[in-house]
Write a protein that holds these residues in place. Sequence first.
Motif, PDB file in Angstrom:
ATOM      1  N   PRO A   1       0.815  -1.215   0.000  1.00  0.00           N
ATOM      2  CA  PRO A   1       0.000   0.000   0.000  1.00  0.00           C
ATOM      3  C   PRO A   1       0.852   1.270   0.000  1.00  0.00           C
ATOM      4  O   PRO A   1       1.799   1.396   0.768  1.00  0.00           O
ATOM      5  CB  PRO A   1      -0.801  -0.113   1.306  1.00  0.00           C
ATOM      6  N   ASP A   2       0.504   2.201  -0.866  1.00  0.00           N
ATOM      7  CA  ASP A   2       1.114   3.528  -0.886  1.00  0.00           C
ATOM      8  C   ASP A   2       0.086   4.477  -0.282  1.00  0.00           C
ATOM      9  O   ASP A   2      -0.968   4.715  -0.869  1.00  0.00           O
ATOM     10  CB  ASP A   2       1.468   3.927  -2.319  1.00  0.00           C
ATOM     11  N   VAL A   3       0.382   4.997   0.908  1.00  0.00           N
ATOM     12  CA  VAL A   3      -0.601   5.736   1.696  1.00  0.00           C
ATOM     13  C   VAL A   3      -0.287   7.232   1.693  1.00  0.00           C
ATOM     14  O   VAL A   3       0.862   7.636   1.879  1.00  0.00           O
ATOM     15  CB  VAL A   3      -0.632   5.221   3.148  1.00  0.00           C
ATOM     16  N   THR A   4      -1.330   8.033   1.492  1.00  0.00           N
ATOM     17  CA  THR A   4      -1.225   9.487   1.603  1.00  0.00           C
ATOM     18  C   THR A   4      -2.288   9.980   2.578  1.00  0.00           C
ATOM     19  O   THR A   4      -3.476   9.703   2.388  1.00  0.00           O
ATOM     20  CB  THR A   4      -1.437  10.178   0.241  1.00  0.00           C
ATOM     21  N   VAL A   5      -1.845  10.666   3.629  1.00  0.00           N
ATOM     22  CA  VAL A   5      -2.771  11.317   4.553  1.00  0.00           C
ATOM     23  C   VAL A   5      -2.841  12.782   4.141  1.00  0.00           C
ATOM     24  O   VAL A   5      -1.890  13.542   4.333  1.00  0.00           O
ATOM     25  CB  VAL A   5      -2.305  11.190   6.016  1.00  0.00           C
ATOM     26  N   MET A   6      -3.941  13.164   3.546  1.00  0.00           N
ATOM     27  CA  MET A   6      -4.070  14.506   2.986  1.00  0.00           C
ATOM     28  C   MET A   6      -3.838  15.584   4.045  1.00  0.00           C
ATOM     29  O   MET A   6      -4.432  15.545   5.128  1.00  0.00           O
ATOM     30  CB  MET A   6      -5.449  14.690   2.352  1.00  0.00           C
ATOM     31  N   GLY A   7      -2.935  16.543   3.730  1.00  0.00           N
ATOM     32  CA  GLY A   7      -2.665  17.639   4.645  1.00  0.00           C
ATOM     33  C   GLY A   7      -1.801  17.272   5.829  1.00  0.00           C
ATOM     34  O   GLY A   7      -1.644  18.085   6.752  1.00  0.00           O
TER      35      GLY A   7
ATOM     36  N   ALA B   1       2.550  12.289   9.015  1.00  0.00           N
ATOM     37  CA  ALA B   1       1.889  10.981   9.116  1.00  0.00           C
ATOM     38  C   ALA B   1       2.085  10.177   7.842  1.00  0.00           C
ATOM     39  O   ALA B   1       2.321   8.962   7.888  1.00  0.00           O
ATOM     40  CB  ALA B   1       0.401  11.177   9.398  1.00  0.00           C
ATOM     41  N   THR B   2       2.004  10.858   6.699  1.00  0.00           N
ATOM     42  CA  THR B   2       2.225  10.180   5.415  1.00  0.00           C
ATOM     43  C   THR B   2       3.614   9.564   5.368  1.00  0.00           C
ATOM     44  O   THR B   2       3.783   8.396   4.996  1.00  0.00           O
ATOM     45  CB  THR B   2       2.065  11.181   4.254  1.00  0.00           C
TER      46      THR B   2
ATOM     47  N   ASN C   1      -9.749   8.471  11.294  1.00  0.00           N
ATOM     48  CA  ASN C   1      -9.144   8.349  12.623  1.00  0.00           C
ATOM     49  C   ASN C   1      -8.121   7.213  12.647  1.00  0.00           C
ATOM     50  O   ASN C   1      -6.981   7.393  13.071  1.00  0.00           O
ATOM     51  CB  ASN C   1     -10.216   8.096  13.680  1.00  0.00           C
ATOM     52  N   TYR C   2      -8.569   6.050  12.175  1.00  0.00           N
ATOM     53  CA  TYR C   2      -7.704   4.878  12.128  1.00  0.00           C
ATOM     54  C   TYR C   2      -7.672   4.296  10.718  1.00  0.00           C
ATOM     55  O   TYR C   2      -8.681   4.302  10.003  1.00  0.00           O
ATOM     56  CB  TYR C   2      -8.190   3.791  13.090  1.00  0.00           C
TER      57      TYR C   2
ATOM     58  N   VAL D   1      -4.206   7.834  12.187  1.00  0.00           N
ATOM     59  CA  VAL D   1      -3.997   8.639  10.987  1.00  0.00           C
ATOM     60  C   VAL D   1      -3.459  10.028  11.312  1.00  0.00           C
ATOM     61  O   VAL D   1      -2.755  10.637  10.497  1.00  0.00           O
ATOM     62  CB  VAL D   1      -5.308   8.730  10.174  1.00  0.00           C
ATOM     63  N   THR D   2      -3.738  10.546  12.498  1.00  0.00           N
ATOM     64  CA  THR D   2      -3.263  11.893  12.840  1.00  0.00           C
ATOM     65  C   THR D   2      -1.764  11.929  13.102  1.00  0.00           C
ATOM     66  O   THR D   2      -1.118  12.959  12.910  1.00  0.00           O
ATOM     67  CB  THR D   2      -4.001  12.444  14.072  1.00  0.00           C
ATOM     68  N   THR D   3      -1.186  10.786  13.526  1.00  0.00           N
ATOM     69  CA  THR D   3       0.245  10.735  13.850  1.00  0.00           C
ATOM     70  C   THR D   3       1.039   9.831  12.914  1.00  0.00           C
ATOM     71  O   THR D   3       2.254   9.970  12.815  1.00  0.00           O
ATOM     72  CB  THR D   3       0.457  10.240  15.294  1.00  0.00           C
ATOM     73  N   GLY D   4       0.360   8.877  12.275  1.00  0.00           N
ATOM     74  CA  GLY D   4       1.039   7.896  11.443  1.00  0.00           C
ATOM     75  C   GLY D   4       1.633   6.750  12.236  1.00  0.00           C
ATOM     76  O   GLY D   4       2.269   5.854  11.670  1.00  0.00           O
ATOM     77  N   LYS D   5       1.420   6.745  13.536  1.00  0.00           N
ATOM     78  CA  LYS D   5       2.002   5.712  14.382  1.00  0.00           C
ATOM     79  C   LYS D   5       1.118   4.465  14.449  1.00  0.00           C
ATOM     80  O   LYS D   5      -0.106   4.549  14.393  1.00  0.00           O
ATOM     81  CB  LYS D   5       2.235   6.249  15.796  1.00  0.00           C
ATOM     82  N   VAL D   6       1.761   3.300  14.579  1.00  0.00           N
ATOM     83  CA  VAL D   6       1.040   2.045  14.788  1.00  0.00           C
ATOM     84  C   VAL D   6       0.487   2.045  16.213  1.00  0.00           C
ATOM     85  O   VAL D   6       1.187   2.419  17.163  1.00  0.00           O
ATOM     86  CB  VAL D   6       1.977   0.840  14.580  1.00  0.00           C
ATOM     87  N   VAL D   7      -0.774   1.630  16.353  1.00  0.00           N
ATOM     88  CA  VAL D   7      -1.399   1.587  17.676  1.00  0.00           C
ATOM     89  C   VAL D   7      -1.791   0.157  18.021  1.00  0.00           C
ATOM     90  O   VAL D   7      -2.172  -0.626  17.154  1.00  0.00           O
ATOM     91  CB  VAL D   7      -2.639   2.507  17.758  1.00  0.00           C
ATOM     92  N   THR D   8      -1.677  -0.173  19.296  1.00  0.00           N
ATOM     93  CA  THR D   8      -2.120  -1.471  19.788  1.00  0.00           C
ATOM     94  C   THR D   8      -3.618  -1.425  20.037  1.00  0.00           C
ATOM     95  O   THR D   8      -4.208  -0.341  20.158  1.00  0.00           O
ATOM     96  CB  THR D   8      -1.400  -1.844  21.097  1.00  0.00           C
ATOM     97  N   TRP D   9      -4.224  -2.599  20.141  1.00  0.00           N
ATOM     98  CA  TRP D   9      -5.664  -2.601  20.390  1.00  0.00           C
ATOM     99  C   TRP D   9      -5.989  -2.043  21.778  1.00  0.00           C
ATOM    100  O   TRP D   9      -7.061  -1.468  21.979  1.00  0.00           O
ATOM    101  CB  TRP D   9      -6.261  -4.002  20.204  1.00  0.00           C
TER     102      TRP D   9
END
Length: 216
Positions: free
Chosen positions: A47-53, A57-58, A103-104, A132-140
């Motif tokens: 996946p090539d991901v872009t978080v607009m703005g 995070a991108t 959000n996620y 999505v706001t930070t680009g970081k992986v989150v645990t459940w």
Amino acid sequence: MKQKILAMLGAALLTASVALAAPPADVQMVQVPRFEEGNSYLEMTYPDVTVMGNRAATAQIRQYYANEQRETQEFFNKQKEKAGSNSFVTETKSYEVTHNDGNYLSIVESGEIYFGRDAHPTHWKKGTTFDVTTGKVVTWQEILKPGDEKYFTIKKINQALFTSKYQLSSYFTGLTQLPENYYLDKAGNIHFLFGLYEVAPYSAGIVDLNMMKRAK
């Protein structure tokens, strides 16, 4: 008049909250050129991901999948060397977006590797969820709704496994530690993934356990 004003204020607040909601990330699947040597090959789509703005995070999410590509190629090369000239190795890997609400972002990796001398291939699924706001992986654990912790104890997860549709292995007596491999479905429900032989026989495939509780 008072009720009319309150209704107008409520509508304004709702409109504002919608306006402030981040749009879903843009995700494009990119085919990596097939690597082939003799009867061995590696095929991968990532996946090539872009978080607009949100350039930070991108960049973070893109770096995660760049690392994934590198590690996949290195692992494949090592397995090919182990197989030697008298055998071969084939591996395929792809990704699927399962949740993307601004959000996620939850993406499930599906892979399969086959060694020429084995009776059958090995396959797996691994979930990764990003804030999505930070680009970081989150645990459940980080995205549970307040108060839902009581539904995610080892006891509760084991109960869900033993009452699921899956025929579990006779030797499986229950988890002894909390699972880590998870993803979010379209509705935001948390699913746990268990690999081959982890809790069930090979014939059961990947065990996908829907906990029926949504992330916050």
